[in-house]
Design an enzyme around this catalytic site. Structure first.
Site, PDB file in Angstrom:
ATOM      1  N   ARG A  85      40.379  31.923  35.043  1.00  0.00           N
ATOM      2  CA  ARG A  85      39.141  32.759  35.341  1.00  0.00           C
ATOM      3  C   ARG A  85      38.758  33.622  34.070  1.00  0.00           C
ATOM      4  NH1 ARG A  85      38.752  36.939  40.467  1.00  0.00           N
ATOM      5  NH2 ARG A  85      36.909  37.906  39.822  1.00  0.00           N
ATOM      6  N   ASN A  90      37.581  29.643  46.090  1.00  0.00           N
ATOM      7  CA  ASN A  90      36.106  29.739  45.545  1.00  0.00           C
ATOM      8  C   ASN A  90      36.012  28.569  44.392  1.00  0.00           C
ATOM      9  OD1 ASN A  90      34.856  31.555  47.069  1.00  0.00           O
ATOM     10  ND2 ASN A  90      35.948  33.410  45.739  1.00  0.00           N
ATOM     11  N   CYS A 112      35.185  33.140  53.934  1.00  0.00           N
ATOM     12  CA  CYS A 112      35.037  34.155  53.005  1.00  0.00           C
ATOM     13  C   CYS A 112      35.119  35.507  53.863  1.00  0.00           C
ATOM     14  CB  CYS A 112      33.267  34.034  52.333  1.00  0.00           C
ATOM     15  SG  CYS A 112      33.334  35.431  51.321  1.00  0.00           S
ATOM     16  N   HIS A 162      28.500  33.614  49.539  1.00  0.00           N
ATOM     17  CA  HIS A 162      27.992  34.521  48.561  1.00  0.00           C
ATOM     18  C   HIS A 162      26.810  34.612  48.270  1.00  0.00           C
ATOM     19  CE1 HIS A 162      32.459  34.872  46.714  1.00  0.00           C
ATOM     20  NE2 HIS A 162      32.613  34.847  47.820  1.00  0.00           N
ATOM     21  N   TYR A 207      27.147  40.132  46.606  1.00  0.00           N
ATOM     22  CA  TYR A 207      26.877  39.306  45.498  1.00  0.00           C
ATOM     23  C   TYR A 207      25.369  39.124  45.011  1.00  0.00           C
ATOM     24  CZ  TYR A 207      31.808  37.826  45.159  1.00  0.00           C
ATOM     25  OH  TYR A 207      33.267  37.701  45.222  1.00  0.00           O
TER      26      TYR A 207
HETATM   27 MN   LIG Z   1      34.183  34.716  49.220  1.00  0.00          MN
END
Ligand SMILES: [Mn+2]
Ligand SMILES: [Mn+2]
Ligand SMILES: [Mn+2]
Ligand SMILES: [Mn+2]
Lengths: 442, 442, 442, 442
Positions: free
Chosen positions: A96, A150, A172, A202, A256
């Site tokens: 990440r 994700n 989510c 998102h 988001y």
């Molecule tokens: Mn999510």
């Protein structure tokens, strides 16, 4: 499901696991789990051990007859499972960090789901998920796959298009978070608030919002754009939106959306953090480290409150709520990622969308919303284009498709930058992207 | 149309007019124009006079019985017209300079069609076009409106949605330019090349390309991505694309796509020009000045070759070609902006699209292309969202909609920047945007 | 296609062949056919010989360098063909007689294309067509398949769905007949009339009609519903329609619509003929017999005028016209059966429709018509449902699907009658329906 | 809704009213009705009085504080109503008798909803419904209109298209009857069975069927086609279907499908009844007469059990159940007629469909079903075409549209018969069809 429910949790060594365990304990009367299998890979063995022992202590404290199994043998875990949950992270948080940092070097937001970071997380994750699906076909063909790895939208799209598993739901915590935020804004109980959700993971919008079944969207829009509320709104919404924008948009955004409707501001903020050496990955790595220190405490037998700050709060709870509704054919409404089937016009029937669904024993049935508002249709379509090209790149290992996916991503919007980022990221994640290096090896 | 054809050209004082006149002369045997009315507004009187006299000299030289009328009286020009062409520019090139410069101050591309500049050009132009439509309903209800005023996509959308005129076609020289470029690349005659076009104005793709009716798309993609061709490709395509991007995209792009697939590079280039005080508007202003000097020459009786460098080459010729095909029910294929009517999936039936059409006496009939390729669907939808919100802002004078239009524009992507640009541009163009200042005056 | 064109005509022994040959002769300057292969099966050997000798005499008379080959070896004929035309009849006219007579016994119209007769013709024909497609993949993968074997809509649907051949066009003389009828009604040259066609094979509507490119639909509707014209209208339209019906329908119908909008009357008429022992099959058998007697005449070297009465007039001419347009990339408009690709809303993209197309070297490109008028949408959808279920039954040999296809056919509309008719017809056509008797044999 | 709920029941003199009253009594704890207004027209005054007194006795017996008002003043009843239910019959059962008998004279099924009878019932009913809508806009703009006047699909379509009332639901007892029949077939409690419904009113299909949330469709199809079950199946399904048909159809049919999949048999049966002077209208007239005799009994204070034989059983109960779910935002699943909004592909978003919906305080939200199975798509589309043309005829009084509606109806399928039936029926119902006689009066 006659002898009680078997759950297999892939990525069981995750720091989220205690919330999941708490969820199963809380809902035991409705959802009689008999076996919980926490699976992880060799690299996660230590974490699995730590969190697994905590899980066992939590179960023991509850007095419930749930068996907890810790294993590195995925097939054993999947065998005859009723529900498979996936919460793993290929390459762990180190990956990440690369997802976020490399794009930054090119002046581009990393954004780990629908941005460049999300592309690479998808490229690493999708082959593993499809491999799990393949095992499921053989070992537990009737099980439900509840994915919250994700990028959940892209992963669900890939499962729908490239596997034989139809019983898949992507999950989510963003929608539930939006409802809770609106409840707070209106100062009413969360249970009285319901939002009609539609869009993508998102990239989901609240098309309408109700209190006790009565639409209060206009009131909510007014509150969100009232300067007197600005500090509160910033609290639940991040930086806060231009009132004109929200009034004309006339639907609720998700957090988001700031990446797409405040691209410049988000980039500046992240660049600053980046220059200070603080990306989200580093923050989370620190949080995780602290959590696992806590988990090690042999006296701890509850989900520690510190976990809620981890960022994924309500994720696991949402998963248990979903599983409970499927198991009991509850027919309640929950926003999840599922096959569109005509619910949102202009998106293919066979694509994954995030939309309010009725949850039945046969899975989620999407409530039809017709056409999305004109102003949001473009961005939704664009992220879906990105997800589809990215999923294809993940499955085929086609370098050109990877460049294309990034070029059409609204956070990149440059073929040159796309190529540069792809080149550096492929190299950085080489270990986890064998599909792109087959030719080289040949 | 019994007594010969009457053409009314709104914005007749444009520097393009000589090409239009040349077109009518060249095609007279098929298209017997009896009257050509060049109309302009008071501010354009001088230019109208200069270019009108040149038009008269050109006609005189041809020996054809075409009457040229110069007038500031739009209604007289429209009365019983068979075709109305619109090529006017509200606020002239000064306004364009503002459209380009103001966004630049905020680090955003002006882009005078599908970008912020296009929004403001649309806000100024659409009310005037709708006013012309209103006059047409009364004075020439059977006439065709051939619009090449930019932003042609947004303007066509507005006419289709907000006027009672159905006989409207939006025209652009981009598709014909793409065909000519490909012909050059393949070193064949232009007449042997045909492209299947689909998309929106200045956002149009070549889905397939044929030589003598045989698809050569793969060969063209190879040539376009062959490094040995790069200097030639740059010549016809601007900066040239990353080969990976074009291979995976697998359709032909138009020059305006560089704003969306090379946003960073275009911005840097334009910012540099901006800092050097050279925007496109200034370049064009200089070109125009020189052209009108030429036009004044009482010995000039042809379209001067210098006009081809003006940038709008083939525009007027495309218009005359279109008019000729309509008038003669030619049923040839031309790419124009028209009502979608199902030709491109995922776009509304009643929206304007730019697509290959069969041109009949009843107007263009779009050839069905089905779904656009996945990778381009998003951007096309996004620009359509922008065009629709912008057109609505133009008609209603709704400030919030203007901010929304700019926020969802991929070149802006920020509600804060959108608001700042809208605020400064509304003020700068105040004179030409009365619809936004009604409340202030009340 | 370098060495001249090779045509393979499957069912070359058909009585229509002289028209085809005449067409190739007439259009030789545009369509330089080098080889014409007439293929037939053993049962048609005698007819092939007769009609083949006539073809040779016709060519000889023309003086053109076209070779005519007569063969029972389909593969030899297909090898490297450029165009394959199919006009065969599995089971010959005897089978047609059964298709018409058996339903009659149950008081149901036979109707050899979209009715019960059409189902059984489809069940016999589709496996053979798919077999030809299979050969084409291997022997002439770039050839065009021009099918005029009925039921042409169902056959084209089957090729699109169940073969790998994409270059297929279904052809019918109904649309051209409608245009000729309207020309006669208006007393203008056929070449000045154009109709916008849309629908399915033998279920096609004229959405608009033009003379010299100007819509005259209202005038045509008036003429068609004017009692003073009734005898003329009956002549071109059969029994004539109720004026109210046609006025409200507001589109042009095709002759086959009488089966669906005058079901009772057609049934009564056919029942009467049936009782008198005169079905269409018998009439045609007589006509054919006479034609072949004519063809035998060694002095005959032209298409005899009697052929025009055969009922399929203009069929072969339409085929040659289509082939010429494909070969020369003519881009003219012709109504053919092709992949919908979005041209008609509410029908799948991948279904066959009959619609006005631009004919290019790459094949027909349908002109988008959007939504069909509300009143015709239902019947079109119903026949498409019938065609699709029937095609599936043909491919799978699934008895239940055959019963379903007939039950949902508007001429049957009874599950009991459907079963009875299927049972009797399967038995009657057993020899040509091996796919339905596999299980029995096992 | 602060002071308790006000219900206005138009056609309050109906024999069904006691079931409605019983429903309100049963559900009082959830649905606190304060005022129930039973409205009727002068011609129904006597019935209103009889049934109204029974209603009052029932309420009195319950001891609940519900006021019952009997009135001929519709506006007084509508004033501030929360729910308006419509169950009136323009022209009463005499009109129904004509609807059934006149088509019979032409050898055509009357079929009082989607057949010729339904057309005329629609022509009489729609103007009255639109008039009620007009009153509602003024007197109770926030009320819900719950329509169970037939033809409920056509009426809902008309309200959606031709009124300003959006809060409309069409209701039918067919789906609930199907569920109860399947429950009986499987020998399980009705509450454990759920069917996914989709289609149109009286043309609805069960796409899947569940017991305790698990699909048992295959088992149900097997049971329905098992000859051992045939007598039972006939009992719940009428005559019983050909097993082949049902197996290949692979969805559940509703009883009205017999008119379309057994047209011949139904016609023969009805013709026999007709010749014996027994149409359904007569049967019902007799039943009604007996019921009103019962209702007159001043000692009767319950819904008499004989009402269940009336044919409309569960209708009123379904209405109360729906109202309760709306009022309480129950979010349970019920099949109702509502705006499609994309739930069923190929039908317009703004058309009425009958589909499983989640019932919220904001009304029904349809669950998306995507494409209907190929085999049923045609008939559904055809009935929708009929409904739409019929609704247009009802609103405009256009004679030609009425002929068109009947011609495209699958039970007529003849323009000649259509005209004859329309002519005779218009005359017969003249009194209730003023919109068709305006010109005559002028
Ligand atoms: Mn999510
Ligand atoms: Mn242009
Ligand atoms: Mn035909
Ligand atoms: Mn009903």
């Amino acid at each position: 499901m006659t002898k009680g429910i078997k759950i297999a949790t892939i990525g069981g060594g995750s720091s989220y696991t205690p919330e999941l365990v708490e969820g199963f304990i809380k809902r035991y009367s409705e959802l009689p789990v008999r076996e919980l299998w926490l699976v992880d890979v060799e690299a996660g063995r230590e974490k699995l051990e730590i969190v697994g022992q905590l899980a066992k202590r939590m179960i023991e404290k509850s007095g419930l007859p749930i068996e907890v199994h810790l294993t590195l043998d995925r097939k054993a875990a999947l065998k005859d499972a009723d529900f498979v949950t996936t919460q793993f992270r290929v390459g762990l948080l180190d990956a990440r960090a690369k997802d976020e940092r490399i794009p930054m070097k090119y002046g581009v937001l990393g954004q780990e789901t629908n941005g460049p970071g999300g592309l690479f997380k998808g490229l690493r994750t999708i082959p593993v998920i499809l491999d799990i699906c393949h095992d499921m076909e053989e070992l537990c063909p009737n099980a439900w796959l509840i994915n919250f790895t994700n990028p959940a939208g892209m992963v669900t799209e890939a499962v729908l298009r490239y596997s034989n598993i139809n019983k898949v739901v992507g999950l989510c915590n963003v929608p539930i978070g939006m409802e809770m935020g609106i409840a707070k804004l209106l100062d009413v109980e969360h249970s009285r608030v319901r939002i009609d959700f539609a869009g993508l993971n998102h990239m989901v919008y609240g098309l309408d919002v109700y209190v006790d079944g009565v639409s209060v969207k206009d009131e909510v829009i007014n509150l969100l754009t009232d300067p007197n509320n600005s500090s509160f709104v910033k609290n639940i919404q991040g930086q806060g939106w231009e009132p004109s924008f929200i009034k004309a948009l006339d639907v609720l955004t998700c957090p988001y959306h700031m990446y797409y409707y405040k691209t410049r501001e988000m980039l500046e903020k992240d660049l600053k953090n980046f220059e200070n050496g603080e990306t989200r990955a580093e923050v989370v790595q620190k949080l995780e480290k602290d959590l696992f220190e806590l988990y090690k405490d042999p006296n701890l037998d509850i989900k520690p409150p510190q976990l809620e700050k981890r960022g994924g709060a309500y994720y696991s709870d949402a998963a248990v709520r979903l599983i409970t509704s499927i198991y009991n054919d509850k027919r309640d409404i929950q926003p999840v990622n599922t096959r569109n089937n005509g619910a949102i016009a202009s998106l293919p029937d066979d694509s994954a969308v995030e939309v309010s669904c009725v949850i039945t024993k046969e899975g989620p049935k999407p409530i039809s919303v017709g056409d999305l508002p004109v102003a949001v249709r473009g961005l939704v379509q664009q992220i879906k284009s990105f997800e589809r090209v990215a999923a294809e790149a993940a499955v085929t290992g086609d370098y050109d498709k990877a460049v294309l996916a990034l070029t059409i991503n609204p956070l990149v919007a440059s073929d040159k930058l796309a190529k540069q980022i792809v080149d550096e990221m492929l190299e950085a994640h080489k270990e986890h992207l064998p599909q792109f290096f087959k030719v080289v090896e040949a």
